[in-house]
Design a protein around this motif. Structure first.
Motif, PDB file in Angstrom:
ATOM      1  N   MET A 182       0.825  -1.205   0.000  1.00 45.20           N
ATOM      2  CA  MET A 182       0.000   0.000   0.000  1.00 45.20           C
ATOM      3  C   MET A 182       0.861   1.258   0.000  1.00 45.20           C
ATOM      4  O   MET A 182       0.470   2.283  -0.570  1.00 45.20           O
ATOM      5  CB  MET A 182      -0.935   0.004   1.217  1.00 45.20           C
ATOM      6  CG  MET A 182      -2.046  -1.010   1.138  1.00 45.20           C
ATOM      7  SD  MET A 182      -3.046  -1.053   2.637  1.00 45.20           S
ATOM      8  CE  MET A 182      -3.857   0.537   2.566  1.00 45.20           C
ATOM      9  N   HIS A 183       2.023   1.176   0.646  1.00 45.30           N
ATOM     10  CA  HIS A 183       2.923   2.326   0.717  1.00 45.30           C
ATOM     11  C   HIS A 183       3.293   2.801  -0.671  1.00 45.30           C
ATOM     12  O   HIS A 183       3.363   4.004  -0.924  1.00 45.30           O
ATOM     13  CB  HIS A 183       4.169   1.946   1.525  1.00 45.30           C
ATOM     14  CG  HIS A 183       5.219   3.000   1.535  1.00 45.30           C
ATOM     15  ND1 HIS A 183       6.274   3.001   0.649  1.00 45.30           N
ATOM     16  CD2 HIS A 183       5.375   4.089   2.308  1.00 45.30           C
ATOM     17  CE1 HIS A 183       7.034   4.047   0.888  1.00 45.30           C
ATOM     18  NE2 HIS A 183       6.511   4.731   1.889  1.00 45.30           N
ATOM     19  N   ARG A 184       3.527   1.891  -1.573  1.00 49.28           N
ATOM     20  CA  ARG A 184       3.899   2.270  -2.946  1.00 49.28           C
ATOM     21  C   ARG A 184       2.771   3.017  -3.645  1.00 49.28           C
ATOM     22  O   ARG A 184       3.019   3.918  -4.440  1.00 49.28           O
ATOM     23  CB  ARG A 184       4.247   1.032  -3.762  1.00 49.28           C
ATOM     24  CG  ARG A 184       5.535   0.388  -3.345  1.00 49.28           C
ATOM     25  CD  ARG A 184       5.866  -0.749  -4.237  1.00 49.28           C
ATOM     26  NE  ARG A 184       6.536  -0.212  -5.420  1.00 49.28           N
ATOM     27  CZ  ARG A 184       6.947  -0.948  -6.418  1.00 49.28           C
ATOM     28  NH1 ARG A 184       6.746  -2.248  -6.397  1.00 49.28           N
ATOM     29  NH2 ARG A 184       7.548  -0.411  -7.448  1.00 49.28           N
ATOM     30  N   LYS A 185       1.531   2.628  -3.357  1.00 54.32           N
ATOM     31  CA  LYS A 185       0.402   3.213  -4.071  1.00 54.32           C
ATOM     32  C   LYS A 185      -0.182   4.437  -3.382  1.00 54.32           C
ATOM     33  O   LYS A 185      -0.573   5.394  -4.034  1.00 54.32           O
ATOM     34  CB  LYS A 185      -0.682   2.145  -4.238  1.00 54.32           C
ATOM     35  CG  LYS A 185      -1.807   2.553  -5.145  1.00 54.32           C
ATOM     36  CD  LYS A 185      -2.712   1.380  -5.438  1.00 54.32           C
ATOM     37  CE  LYS A 185      -3.753   1.796  -6.467  1.00 54.32           C
ATOM     38  NZ  LYS A 185      -4.576   0.678  -6.868  1.00 54.32           N
ATOM     39  N   PHE A 186      -0.235   4.420  -2.043  1.00 52.00           N
ATOM     40  CA  PHE A 186      -0.937   5.469  -1.301  1.00 52.00           C
ATOM     41  C   PHE A 186      -0.050   6.336  -0.426  1.00 52.00           C
ATOM     42  O   PHE A 186      -0.546   7.228   0.244  1.00 52.00           O
ATOM     43  CB  PHE A 186      -2.025   4.850  -0.413  1.00 52.00           C
ATOM     44  CG  PHE A 186      -3.045   4.069  -1.167  1.00 52.00           C
ATOM     45  CD1 PHE A 186      -4.001   4.695  -1.945  1.00 52.00           C
ATOM     46  CD2 PHE A 186      -3.044   2.683  -1.114  1.00 52.00           C
ATOM     47  CE1 PHE A 186      -4.943   3.972  -2.640  1.00 52.00           C
ATOM     48  CE2 PHE A 186      -3.985   1.943  -1.804  1.00 52.00           C
ATOM     49  CZ  PHE A 186      -4.935   2.575  -2.571  1.00 52.00           C
ATOM     50  N   GLY A 187       1.238   6.037  -0.350  1.00 47.41           N
ATOM     51  CA  GLY A 187       2.104   6.760   0.565  1.00 47.41           C
ATOM     52  C   GLY A 187       2.058   6.127   1.940  1.00 47.41           C
ATOM     53  O   GLY A 187       1.629   4.988   2.103  1.00 47.41           O
ATOM     54  N   LEU A 188       2.468   6.856   2.931  1.00 49.58           N
ATOM     55  CA  LEU A 188       2.579   6.303   4.277  1.00 49.58           C
ATOM     56  C   LEU A 188       1.400   6.652   5.181  1.00 49.58           C
ATOM     57  O   LEU A 188       0.941   5.825   5.953  1.00 49.58           O
ATOM     58  CB  LEU A 188       3.888   6.812   4.906  1.00 49.58           C
ATOM     59  CG  LEU A 188       4.304   6.225   6.223  1.00 49.58           C
ATOM     60  CD1 LEU A 188       4.496   4.719   6.110  1.00 49.58           C
ATOM     61  CD2 LEU A 188       5.584   6.872   6.706  1.00 49.58           C
ATOM     62  N   THR A 189       0.900   7.858   5.083  1.00 53.25           N
ATOM     63  CA  THR A 189      -0.090   8.348   6.036  1.00 53.25           C
ATOM     64  C   THR A 189      -1.403   7.577   5.992  1.00 53.25           C
ATOM     65  O   THR A 189      -1.888   7.114   7.031  1.00 53.25           O
ATOM     66  CB  THR A 189      -0.361   9.843   5.799  1.00 53.25           C
ATOM     67  OG1 THR A 189       0.881  10.540   5.880  1.00 53.25           O
ATOM     68  CG2 THR A 189      -1.311  10.401   6.841  1.00 53.25           C
ATOM     69  N   GLN A 190      -1.994   7.424   4.825  1.00 54.12           N
ATOM     70  CA  GLN A 190      -3.298   6.755   4.738  1.00 54.12           C
ATOM     71  C   GLN A 190      -3.262   5.302   5.214  1.00 54.12           C
ATOM     72  O   GLN A 190      -4.134   4.895   5.987  1.00 54.12           O
ATOM     73  CB  GLN A 190      -3.852   6.846   3.312  1.00 54.12           C
ATOM     74  CG  GLN A 190      -4.319   8.234   2.951  1.00 54.12           C
ATOM     75  CD  GLN A 190      -4.812   8.317   1.513  1.00 54.12           C
ATOM     76  OE1 GLN A 190      -4.382   7.552   0.650  1.00 54.12           O
ATOM     77  NE2 GLN A 190      -5.702   9.255   1.267  1.00 54.12           N
ATOM     78  N   PRO A 191      -2.287   4.484   4.786  1.00 51.29           N
ATOM     79  CA  PRO A 191      -2.257   3.115   5.317  1.00 51.29           C
ATOM     80  C   PRO A 191      -2.074   3.064   6.834  1.00 51.29           C
ATOM     81  O   PRO A 191      -2.707   2.235   7.503  1.00 51.29           O
ATOM     82  CB  PRO A 191      -1.067   2.472   4.599  1.00 51.29           C
ATOM     83  CG  PRO A 191      -0.941   3.238   3.335  1.00 51.29           C
ATOM     84  CD  PRO A 191      -1.327   4.643   3.689  1.00 51.29           C
TER      85      PRO A 191
END
Length: 181
Positions: free
Chosen positions: A147-156
């Motif tokens: 998820m980090h690759r797609k959404f960054g760090l904050t949202q996950p």
């Protein structure tokens, strides 16, 4: 570019070990007694030490002049590191999550005993409970890395921390061992 995936795999290995350990410890304790579980853990840590000696090496560090000058100005003191808001937030998040995840450990076997209605197989049942928790955490770590690759760090992080909070509240009201799993 693959930092998220690598971090996810590293976390997965942490939780993979946390999955197998409680089950193995519970089974060993049930078959051979409590002390055998400690001997087994000590033997595994000895193997881990041998792995580090055999496979881990650190490259020789060659200081670059501009880096040495910059590091000497910002030499990491605790106060200096805490002045970085992102670092302070990451540190606080990690501490809070670790406290939350480990706060039930001392009472977990007692709660399992209460849910089972007796003392029979409490160590093994607690081991399986921790194993399922570890598998969930390992899978979650891998998914978080992706998820980090797609959404960054904050949202996950927000999604998973919130989901964990809700699931723990649901577990607090579990009427049976099976529903607690």
């Amino acid at each position: 570019q693959d930092t998220g995936r690598a971090m996810g795999l590293l976390q997965m290995s942490v939780y993979g070990g946390a999955t197998v350990g409680p089950v193995a410890g519970g089974i060993i304790a049930a078959l051979l007694g409590y002390r055998a579980a400690f001997f087994g853990a000590g033997a595994l840590l000895f193997v881990a030490t041998l792995i580090v000696f055999a496979f881990v090496s650190e490259p020789k560090r060659i200081p670059r002049p501009e880096r040495v000058e910059r590091e000497s100005k910002t030499r990491a003191s605790l106060l200096g590191m805490m002045s970085s808001a992102p670092f302070a937030a990451a540190l606080a998040f990690t501490v809070v999550c670790q406290v939350a995840s480990s706060s039930q450990l001392p009472i977990l076997p007692l709660f399992v005993q209460q849910l089972l209605g007796g003392t029979r197989n409490v160590a093994t049942a607690t081991g399986w409970l921790l194993a399922i928790s570890g598998l969930s955490a390992a899978a979650g770590s891998y998914v978080a890395g992706r998820m980090h690759r797609k959404f960054g760090l904050t949202q996950p992080l927000q999604l998973m921390a919130g989901l964990c909070a809700v699931l723990l509240l649901i577990q607090a009201f579990s009427p049976s061992y099976v529903s607690f799993l």
